[in-house]
Design a protein around this motif. Structure first.
Motif, short mmCIF file in Angstrom:
data_model
loop_
_atom_site.label_atom_id
_atom_site.label_comp_id
_atom_site.label_asym_id
_atom_site.label_seq_id
_atom_site.Cartn_x
_atom_site.Cartn_y
_atom_site.Cartn_z
N UNK A 79 0.92 -0.98 0.04
CA UNK A 79 -0.04 0.05 -0.06
C UNK A 79 0.89 1.43 0.04
N UNK A 80 0.79 2.12 -0.95
CA UNK A 80 1.27 3.34 -1.06
C UNK A 80 0.89 4.65 -0.78
N UNK A 91 -1.92 0.68 -4.29
CA UNK A 91 -1.15 -0.35 -3.98
C UNK A 91 -0.26 -0.71 -5.17
N UNK A 92 0.82 -1.20 -4.85
CA UNK A 92 1.93 -1.68 -6.06
C UNK A 92 1.68 -3.10 -5.90
N UNK A 93 1.27 -3.91 -6.85
CA UNK A 93 1.08 -5.34 -7.02
C UNK A 93 2.76 -5.92 -7.10
N UNK A 100 -5.80 0.70 -7.76
CA UNK A 100 -6.54 1.64 -6.72
C UNK A 100 -7.98 0.65 -6.42
N UNK A 101 -7.80 0.44 -5.02
CA UNK A 101 -8.65 -0.56 -4.15
C UNK A 101 -9.61 0.39 -3.42
N UNK A 102 -10.99 0.09 -3.62
CA UNK A 102 -11.92 1.01 -2.88
C UNK A 102 -12.53 0.32 -1.64
N UNK A 103 -13.06 1.03 -0.63
CA UNK A 103 -13.36 0.48 0.59
C UNK A 103 -14.59 1.32 1.05
N UNK A 104 -15.21 0.66 2.01
CA UNK A 104 -16.32 0.95 2.75
C UNK A 104 -15.68 1.56 4.09
N UNK A 105 -14.82 0.58 4.63
CA UNK A 105 -14.07 0.96 5.85
C UNK A 105 -12.73 0.47 5.68
N UNK A 106 -11.85 0.96 6.58
CA UNK A 106 -10.49 0.55 6.22
C UNK A 106 -9.70 0.29 7.64
N UNK A 257 4.09 4.93 10.29
CA UNK A 257 2.80 5.74 10.34
C UNK A 257 2.83 6.40 8.97
N UNK A 258 3.58 6.38 7.89
CA UNK A 258 3.72 7.30 6.88
C UNK A 258 2.45 7.26 6.01
N UNK A 259 1.90 6.11 5.82
CA UNK A 259 0.58 5.76 5.15
C UNK A 259 -0.43 6.89 5.78
N UNK A 260 -0.78 6.70 7.03
CA UNK A 260 -1.86 7.51 7.73
C UNK A 260 -1.48 9.10 7.70
N UNK A 261 -0.19 9.08 8.02
CA UNK A 261 0.08 10.56 8.34
C UNK A 261 0.01 11.54 6.97
N UNK A 262 0.40 10.92 6.04
CA UNK A 262 0.11 11.25 4.69
C UNK A 262 -1.18 11.58 4.33
N UNK A 263 -2.04 10.80 4.67
CA UNK A 263 -3.36 11.07 4.44
C UNK A 263 -4.31 12.07 5.38
N UNK A 264 -3.29 12.38 6.40
CA UNK A 264 -4.00 13.58 7.35
C UNK A 264 -4.25 13.11 8.72
#
Length: 454
Positions: A79-80, A91-93, A100-106, A257-264
């Motif tokens: 996951x990028x 994500x990179x396969x 790009x993967x869609x979700x309702x909850x993550x 934490x980079x994935x979440x911090x980059x997302x805010x």
């Protein structure tokens, strides 16, 4: 509902299993960066020691087990980025292409990463690595790399940088494989989670088994030598150069934490991701759990306390709430134990110094007794330190060091249960615990220690 989980260790797996348990109709997909879902990182030293010959046995559940439980695994998939507004993850396969993967909850359960140590030669573009017999040890792939070095290079000497849990377990593992082991510890004693006088018992056990322990030692760099790596360090006597055949660096971890911090997402203690008691982040429909998030400590409040047992609990709660539940994380006390050769050391709750640092009144009582009645053969000493509020007697913590087989960890669990229940040290003394002379009964050691409280 589409539940997407990033991470395939304790927290991520438990989130997926709990979600499917409560709602079998939920579409649960796990994005796992490597090929090892639900493997025990804590078990790495025991494979390298030879106690667990087949590394596959380190899996808590097989891939077949997980898929049978309804989890869709995307292995080797990194996951990028997260787009919280669009509810998508990029994500990179395995083939290098992006998706790009869609979700309702993550649920994000990306764990921790090795700490940036500042040791020249360990990180950066010119870093030494497995080809140089220099290893960091945090993942199953890194375990395989160490095993290859042991099998193909036949090292006779090893330097371990760091004397925490993995470092201590690796000292035993490599010694048992016949290596001459040197341990370099930055602090004043090994196992910094214990008071130094208790940790010195572990230190003595290491020395008894031939491990060379260097305290108050700051590793400056690792260099390539003519016959193997050379570790440059500073200690109270000056600068030291240690030539060796193998280096294992286990100098601690930091939240990944980079994935979440980059997302805010917001961060809290330890720069970990802030979550509430239901494991919700500050971002909509995104939960997080495990070593990358803040932890509710029952005595300290919000902190960062990475432990596999904590990740397991948090992941289960995140998975339940992601499918509409209302579970609450009850908090932890940091209960943990480690085996070092013939000793086991354990702790729970707060040490006296930790309590004072948090402005909590505390004093301690220490008592050494036999793990069972001395007249029955095979008894060994066990040392227990209890910490409590000097006025109210509220139990705050416990530390224990004793011989393997003395039920040290079970005794720690008794103390943890008492703290969790809010008992005083007097009430701990009053508990109706089991007793029989040949057995390692909690009554003898814990309650005898408590009865010395005045």
């Amino acid at each position: 509902m589409r539940l997407l989980i990033i991470g395939g260790s304790d927290a991520g797996i438990m989130a997926g299993l709990r979600a499917r348990q409560l709602d079998p109709q939920t579409d649960v997909t796990l994005v796992v960066a490597d090929q090892y879902p639900n493997y025990s990182i804590c078990g790495i030293p025991y494979h390298l020691s030879g106690d667990v010959p087949d590394w596959h046995d380190l899996a808590h559940r097989t891939q077949t087990d997980l898929e049978a439980a309804g989890l869709s695994l995307r292995l080797g998939t990194l996951a990028t980025s997260i787009n919280a507004d669009a509810h998508t993850v990029t994500v990179t396969k395995p083939d290098g292409n992006q998706e790009t993967i869609s979700y309702d909850r993550l649920v994000v359960a990306t764990g921790a990463r090795p700490a940036a140590t500042g040791i020249t030669g360990l990180t950066g573009p010119d870093a030494l690595g497995p080809a140089d017999c220099v290893h960091q040890l945090h993942t199953i792939d890194q375990m395989h790399a160490v095993q290859r070095t042991l099998v193909t290079r036949h090292p006779r000497r090893a330097v371990i940088i760091g004397a925490g849990y993995i470092g201590l377990e690796m000292a035993e593992a490599l010694t048992r494989r016949g290596l001459d082991v040197t341990m370099l510890q930055h602090g004043p004693e090994v196992l910094s989670t214990l008071d130094t006088d208790l940790a010195s018992l572990v230190h003595s056990e290491l020395v008894h088994h031939g491990v060379h322990v260097h305290l108050n030692t700051s590793v400056r760099s690792i260099q390539r030598g003519e016959r193997g790596p050379v570790v440059i360090s500073d200690d109270p006597t000056g600068t030291q150069k240690i030539s060796t055949d193998l280096v294992i660096a286990v100098t601690g971890i930091r939240p990944n934490t980079s994935l979440l911090t980059m997302a805010g997402a917001t961060t809290g203690p330890g720069a970990a991701i802030t979550v509430d008691d239901q494991m919700r982040t500050s971002l909509p429909d995104i939960y997080a759990a495990g070593d990358g998030v803040t932890t509710k400590h029952r005595l300290l409040g919000d902190t960062w306390l990475p432990l596999g047992t904590t990740a397991h609990k948090q992941g289960r709660i995140a998975g339940e709430n992601a499918v509409g539940g209302n579970a609450t994380f009850a908090g932890v006390l940091g209960t943990q134990a480690v085996k070092v050769f013939s000793l086991v050391a354990a702790r729970t709750g707060l040490r006296e110094t930790e309590a004072h640092n948090a402005d909590i009144p505390a004093r301690s009582i220490t008592y050494t007794t036999d793990d069972h009645k001395a007249y029955y053969p095979g008894s060994h000493p066990i040392t227990i330190r209890l910490t409590a509020d000097p006025t109210t007697g509220q139990l705050l913590g416990g530390q224990l060091v004793g011989t393997y087989g003395s039920e040290v960890s079970k005794r720690a669990d008794v103390i943890a249960t008492a703290i969790f229940a809010g008992l005083t040290i007097q009430q701990l003394s009053d508990l109706d615990l089991s007793y029989t002379p040949p057995l390692a009964a909690p009554w003898d050691a814990i309650q005898t220690t408590a009865q010395h409280w005045q």
